[in-house]
Design a protein around this motif. Structure first.
Motif, PDB file in Angstrom:
ATOM      1  N   GLN A   1      12.443   3.361 -10.081  1.00  7.91           N
ATOM      2  CA  GLN A   1      12.861   3.098  -8.695  1.00  7.91           C
ATOM      3  C   GLN A   1      13.138   4.408  -7.960  1.00  7.91           C
ATOM      4  OE1 GLN A   1      12.500   0.265  -7.426  1.00  7.91           O
ATOM      5  NE2 GLN A   1      12.486  -1.154  -9.140  1.00  7.91           N
TER       6      GLN A   1
ATOM      7  N   LEU B   1       9.836   5.640  -6.731  1.00  2.58           N
ATOM      8  CA  LEU B   1       9.371   4.878  -5.561  1.00  2.58           C
ATOM      9  C   LEU B   1      10.166   5.267  -4.323  1.00  2.58           C
ATOM     10  CD1 LEU B   1       8.909   1.329  -7.092  1.00  2.58           C
ATOM     11  CD2 LEU B   1       7.163   2.991  -6.520  1.00  2.58           C
TER      12      LEU B   1
ATOM     13  N   ASN C   1       8.793   6.709  -0.582  1.00  2.49           N
ATOM     14  CA  ASN C   1       9.213   6.299   0.765  1.00  2.49           C
ATOM     15  C   ASN C   1       9.885   7.445   1.491  1.00  2.49           C
ATOM     16  OD1 ASN C   1       8.307   3.689   0.991  1.00  2.49           O
ATOM     17  ND2 ASN C   1      10.026   2.872  -0.170  1.00  2.49           N
TER      18      ASN C   1
ATOM     19  N   TYR D   1       9.478   9.240   5.230  1.00  2.00           N
ATOM     20  CA  TYR D   1      10.601   9.481   6.153  1.00  2.00           C
ATOM     21  C   TYR D   1      10.652  10.963   6.519  1.00  2.00           C
ATOM     22  CZ  TYR D   1      12.436   4.877   4.807  1.00  2.00           C
ATOM     23  OH  TYR D   1      12.591   3.544   4.572  1.00  2.00           O
TER      24      TYR D   1
ATOM     25  N   TYR E   1      -7.353  -0.505   4.185  1.00  2.91           N
ATOM     26  CA  TYR E   1      -7.985   0.791   3.891  1.00  2.91           C
ATOM     27  C   TYR E   1      -7.849   1.018   2.389  1.00  2.91           C
ATOM     28  CZ  TYR E   1      -9.169   5.740   4.652  1.00  2.91           C
ATOM     29  OH  TYR E   1      -9.774   6.970   4.649  1.00  2.91           O
ATOM     30  N   ASP E   2      -8.968   1.173   1.718  1.00  5.42           N
ATOM     31  CA  ASP E   2      -8.900   1.295   0.252  1.00  5.42           C
ATOM     32  C   ASP E   2      -8.435   2.683  -0.183  1.00  5.42           C
ATOM     33  OD1 ASP E   2      -9.603  -1.261  -0.271  1.00  5.42           O
ATOM     34  OD2 ASP E   2     -11.759  -0.846  -0.403  1.00  5.42           O
ATOM     35  N   ILE E   3      -7.793   2.733  -1.348  1.00  5.92           N
ATOM     36  CA  ILE E   3      -7.380   4.013  -1.917  1.00  5.92           C
ATOM     37  C   ILE E   3      -8.642   4.778  -2.325  1.00  5.92           C
ATOM     38  CG2 ILE E   3      -6.199   5.081  -3.895  1.00  5.92           C
ATOM     39  CD1 ILE E   3      -4.296   2.700  -3.864  1.00  5.92           C
TER      40      ILE E   3
ATOM     41  N   PRO F   1       1.013   4.506  -9.652  1.00  5.97           N
ATOM     42  CA  PRO F   1      -0.330   4.758  -9.127  1.00  5.97           C
ATOM     43  C   PRO F   1      -0.490   6.248  -8.801  1.00  5.97           C
ATOM     44  CG  PRO F   1       0.677   2.895  -8.015  1.00  5.97           C
ATOM     45  CD  PRO F   1       1.744   3.524  -8.860  1.00  5.97           C
TER      46      PRO F   1
ATOM     47  N   TYR G   1      -2.072   7.574  -6.534  1.00  9.04           N
ATOM     48  CA  TYR G   1      -1.994   7.846  -5.106  1.00  9.04           C
ATOM     49  C   TYR G   1      -0.564   8.127  -4.646  1.00  9.04           C
ATOM     50  CZ  TYR G   1      -2.814   7.804  -0.162  1.00  9.04           C
ATOM     51  OH  TYR G   1      -2.876   8.198   1.153  1.00  9.04           O
ATOM     52  N   ARG G   2       0.401   7.413  -5.262  1.00  9.87           N
ATOM     53  CA  ARG G   2       1.800   7.617  -4.849  1.00  9.87           C
ATOM     54  C   ARG G   2       2.282   9.021  -5.219  1.00  9.87           C
ATOM     55  NH1 ARG G   2       4.803   2.566  -2.829  1.00  9.87           N
ATOM     56  NH2 ARG G   2       3.046   1.201  -2.706  1.00  9.87           N
TER      57      ARG G   2
ATOM     58  N   ALA H   1      -2.138   4.822   5.213  1.00  8.64           N
ATOM     59  CA  ALA H   1      -3.182   3.791   5.335  1.00  8.64           C
ATOM     60  C   ALA H   1      -3.561   3.117   4.006  1.00  8.64           C
ATOM     61  CB  ALA H   1      -4.414   4.373   6.010  1.00  8.64           C
ATOM     62  N   PRO H   2      -3.754   3.877   2.906  1.00  9.59           N
ATOM     63  CA  PRO H   2      -4.139   3.188   1.673  1.00  9.59           C
ATOM     64  C   PRO H   2      -3.013   2.365   1.031  1.00  9.59           C
ATOM     65  CG  PRO H   2      -4.789   5.495   1.631  1.00  9.59           C
ATOM     66  CD  PRO H   2      -3.850   5.328   2.767  1.00  9.59           C
ATOM     67  N   ILE H   3      -1.754   2.651   1.361  1.00 11.26           N
ATOM     68  CA  ILE H   3      -0.653   1.928   0.706  1.00 11.26           C
ATOM     69  C   ILE H   3      -0.265   0.693   1.494  1.00 11.26           C
ATOM     70  CG2 ILE H   3       1.725   2.054  -0.097  1.00 11.26           C
ATOM     71  CD1 ILE H   3       1.530   4.911  -0.470  1.00 11.26           C
ATOM     72  N   TYR H   4      -0.089   0.854   2.795  1.00  7.52           N
ATOM     73  CA  TYR H   4       0.360  -0.260   3.624  1.00  7.52           C
ATOM     74  C   TYR H   4      -0.827  -0.800   4.407  1.00  7.52           C
ATOM     75  CZ  TYR H   4       4.575   2.353   2.609  1.00  7.52           C
ATOM     76  OH  TYR H   4       5.562   3.036   1.962  1.00  7.52           O
TER      77      TYR H   4
ATOM     78  N   GLY I   1      15.937   3.356  -2.341  1.00 10.80           N
ATOM     79  CA  GLY I   1      15.296   2.870  -3.568  1.00 10.80           C
ATOM     80  C   GLY I   1      16.325   2.335  -4.554  1.00 10.80           C
TER      81      GLY I   1
END
Lengths: 295, 408
Positions: free
Chosen positions: A15, A18, A22, A26, A129-131, A147, A149-150, A217-220, A261
């Protein structure tokens, strides 16, 4: 297994990661806001809408022109920067002499217009939008599977944040900028083109929002309301960090992402309000924010 | 009895008959010779894709089709407004429409809070509301009244339908991701009952704030629970982001998602790659019968999208209302409500439909599964219809109803 308040340590680490992701968003967004407020004294309410346009821009580049994610990371901030320059030249420059409130109202109006336009064109559900393939799939960090990407989001936003901080605080260009904010007339007397610097600063702040949009874009889901969902929290982050403070925006962005988180682990219903509770407490004890200077 | 008394009695009887006649002729009239329909909807918020402009278009289509078919002697008008999913805006608008604009019926009403507010005002003003967009089962239970029809779906129908089907397919253990407001909890409760009744087990649930941009923390909890099925008791953007992020974290396809309320506009927006295989319950799918296709293609020409079950439902509801006005020759609330409840509904939208005493329109619902990208042959070819859930099973039985209008 080690547990903290009944939560396994491993789950807590996940967590935290994650929260950091986020927090990266921010930080990037509040950084743009802080740069703009610091230099122009404009409370840029259109920031969320510009972040949304950034995400749509990436989606359009891919779906209409087949231009991929990494190219979009470069092209989108340029396009958004240009939009920022146009907004500054056509609209904002008339407002520097009047109260902050006018800038806020103008940018808020712009945000509504932008969102309304995209909503009428794309509907509220938005687009997917794909990763990018190279960043798709998970990485095992030992304590969690995250992931790729994160991780990339954390890495890239930290680099951008540090570079921005360095540019504003440690370079000659940055010192001109800061001087222009402190005393525009005197700075201009030294032969520095202050209006140009102000214009470019706004363009840069907006470009940062666009950059964050591409990363999101790829996440949300890329949707017209994605910015308005986020902007209020980001404003709270800026207020906590101290309006106009670059390092304040970065540190409080990441920090609040992590706190949020952790709230999601221990008491999820509070997670959408915890940032505002912290903001209220900070304002009571340090009205200028954690890193802001009293004027 | 004296002569005097007899004549008095006669006059009273005659006067009463006359009065009754006047009353009846008043009932058999249409006020101002205009029937006015208000579409109160979400024009710009999170639910506008499956209602909003599409619902207005569907209402207009229903009015035009009705006029072409029946050539009515009265005029039909439509007014529209955005209720912004807020209780106060909805009640104010409804009051203004009923009082000043002489609106006879309000329809759409997308969020539960908007639906519940409008039906209260309608009761106070003795006018009709036909709720199509809102889902809370409260509308036909403790909140019910005799001027409201709940036409399209409710959390009981979509939650139970999907949950039962998934348990039957072997999805015995569940974990819920629940939007933390009335609608989300109502969806979770209704689904939980169905899961337990079918022999399944709920391992846990987590409530997330509404709306939530990032659901990954909650999804990790669902992953850790080891449940076979992650039930999404949320809607709109929250559902879309849950699906997207579940794929990102590799939760799907190891565990399966079951969206307890999802519209075709959501599936269209997320794409088949990430939604494939999902079960859902729907009252309408555009590609199910020749009649539904014919309507949807006409709608598509105007909107460039296929209709959601709500938008198709609005058409059916408005048509049913206007036909009741036409056959009774009246726009009086009680007369029209009685006629609507008396007349069965069988059109391109609803099969074996009728309106119950609690206001619930019950009709056959469908269990559908989202197609794989390879199975989808043309645009909007998204669902396989697996089974028909008969009207008698699809909705909450009257025996369980808490609506005071239901005689037990």
């Amino acid at each position: 297994m080690i547990e903290i308040f009944g939560v396994p340590l491993m789950a807590l680490y996940s967590q935290l990661m994650l929260g950091l992701v986020n927090g990266s968003f921010y930080a990037l967004l509040s950084l743009g806001l802080a740069v703009i407020f610091g230099m122009l004294n404009i409370i840029n309410f259109a920031h969320g809408a510009l972040y949304m346009i950034g995400a749509f821009c990436a989606w359009m580049l891919l779906s209409k022109f087949n231009i991929g994610y990494f190219e979009a990371l470069l092209i989108t901030p340029l396009i958004l920067g240009l939009i920022g320059v146009i907004i500054e030249r056509l609209l904002l420059k008339w407002l520097y002499q009047v109260d902050h409130l006018y800038g806020l109202l103008l940018t808020f109006g712009l945000a509504l217009i932008f969102e309304g336009y995209f909503r009428s064109q794309f509907g509220v559900s938005g687009e997917t939008y794909d990763i990018p393939e190279i960043l798709d799939g998970p990485v095992n960090l030992g304590f969690m599977v995250i992931p790729k990407y994160r991780l990339w989001v954390i890495f890239l936003s930290l680099i951008v944040c540090v570079l921005t901080w360095f540019m504003v605080e440690k370079t000659r260009l940055g010192s001109y900028l800061r001087a222009a904010t402190e005393n525009p007339k005197l700075t201009q007397a030294f032969g520095i083109n202050v209006p140009l610097m102000v214009m470019l600063t706004y363009g840069f702040g907006v470009a940062l929002a666009g950059f964050a949009g591409v990363m999101a874009a790829p996440i949300y889901q890329v949707s017209p309301l994605m910015g308005s969902h986020l902007i209020i929290v980001v404003f709270a982050v800026v207020v906590i960090g101290g309006m106009g403070s670059i390092s304040g925006a970065i540190i409080s962005g990441l920090g609040l992402g992590i706190i949020e988180g952790l709230t999601k682990v221990f008491y999820p219903p509070l997670s959408s309000t915890v940032v505002f509770i912290i903001m209220a407490i900070v304002l009571i004890f340090r009205p200028a924010g954690l890193f802001g200077r009293e004027k | 009895m004296t002569k005097y008394k007899k004549s008095t009695l006669k006059s009273i009887v005659v006067a009463s008959l006359l009065a009754l006649g006047v009353q009846q002729s008043a009932q058999a009239q249409i006020s101002d010779n205009v029937v006015k329909i208000g579409v109160l909807t979400d024009m710009s918020g999170p639910y506008s894709d499956f209602s909003g402009k599409g619902s207005i278009t569907a209402t207009q289509m229903a009015i035009t089709d009705f006029e072409n078919k029946y050539h009515p002697k009265f005029k039909i008008e439509m007014v529209t407004a955005d209720h912004q999913d807020k209780a106060d805006i909805t009640s104010n608008k409804a009051r203004e429409w009923f009082d000043r604009e002489h609106v006879d019926m309000i329809t759409d009403l997308v969020s539960s809070i908007a639906g519940l507010s409008a039906m209260k005002v309608a009761k106070e003003k003795n006018k009709i509301v036909i709720i199509t967009g809102a889902g809370s089962s409260k509308i036909t239970n403790e909140g019910c009244n005799d001027v409201t029809v709940h036409y399209v779906y409710d959390t009981y129908a979509t939650g139970q339908g999907t949950a039962k089907a998934v348990v039957k397919q072997g999805g015995k253990t569940w974990f819920f991701l629940t939007a933390d407001y009335v609608f989300g909890h109502s969806l979770e409760n209704d689904a939980t009952k169905a899961i337990k009744a079918a022999g399944g087990q709920v391992l846990g649930s987590v409530s997330h704030p509404f709306p939530s941009r990032d659901l990954s923390s909650y999804l990790l909890k669902a992953q850790a629970s080891g449940a076979q099925i992650v039930g999404l008791a949320n809607a709109g953007d929250d559902t879309i982001n849950s699906i997207k992020q579940a794929a990102e974290f590799g939760i799907t396809p190891k565990q399966h998602l079951a969206a307890l309320l999802i519209f075709i506009s959501d599936v269209h927006s997320v794409g088949l790659k990430q939604t494939q295989g999902m079960y859902l319950t729907t009252g309408f799918y555009w590609d199910r019968t020749p009649e539904s296709r014919a309507f949807s293609k006409r709608y598509f020409e105007k909107m460039h999208k296929m209709p959601s079950m709500n938008q198709a439902g609005v058409y059916s509801a408005v048509m049913h209302y206007l036909e009741a006005v036409q056959s009774t020759g009246s726009d009086d609330t009680k007369t029209v409500m009685t006629q609507m409840k008396k007349t069965p509904i069988n059109d391109f939208y609803a099969q074996n439909g009728h309106i119950r005493e609690d206001g619930r329109m019950v009709y056959d619902m469908y269990l559908a599964q989202v197609k794989k990208p390879s199975e989808s042959k043309y645009p909007w070819d998204y669902y396989n219809i697996l089974a028909t859930i008969p009207a008698s099973e699809a909705f909450q039985p009257l025996s369980e109803s808490t609506c005071p209008l239901v005689k037990k």
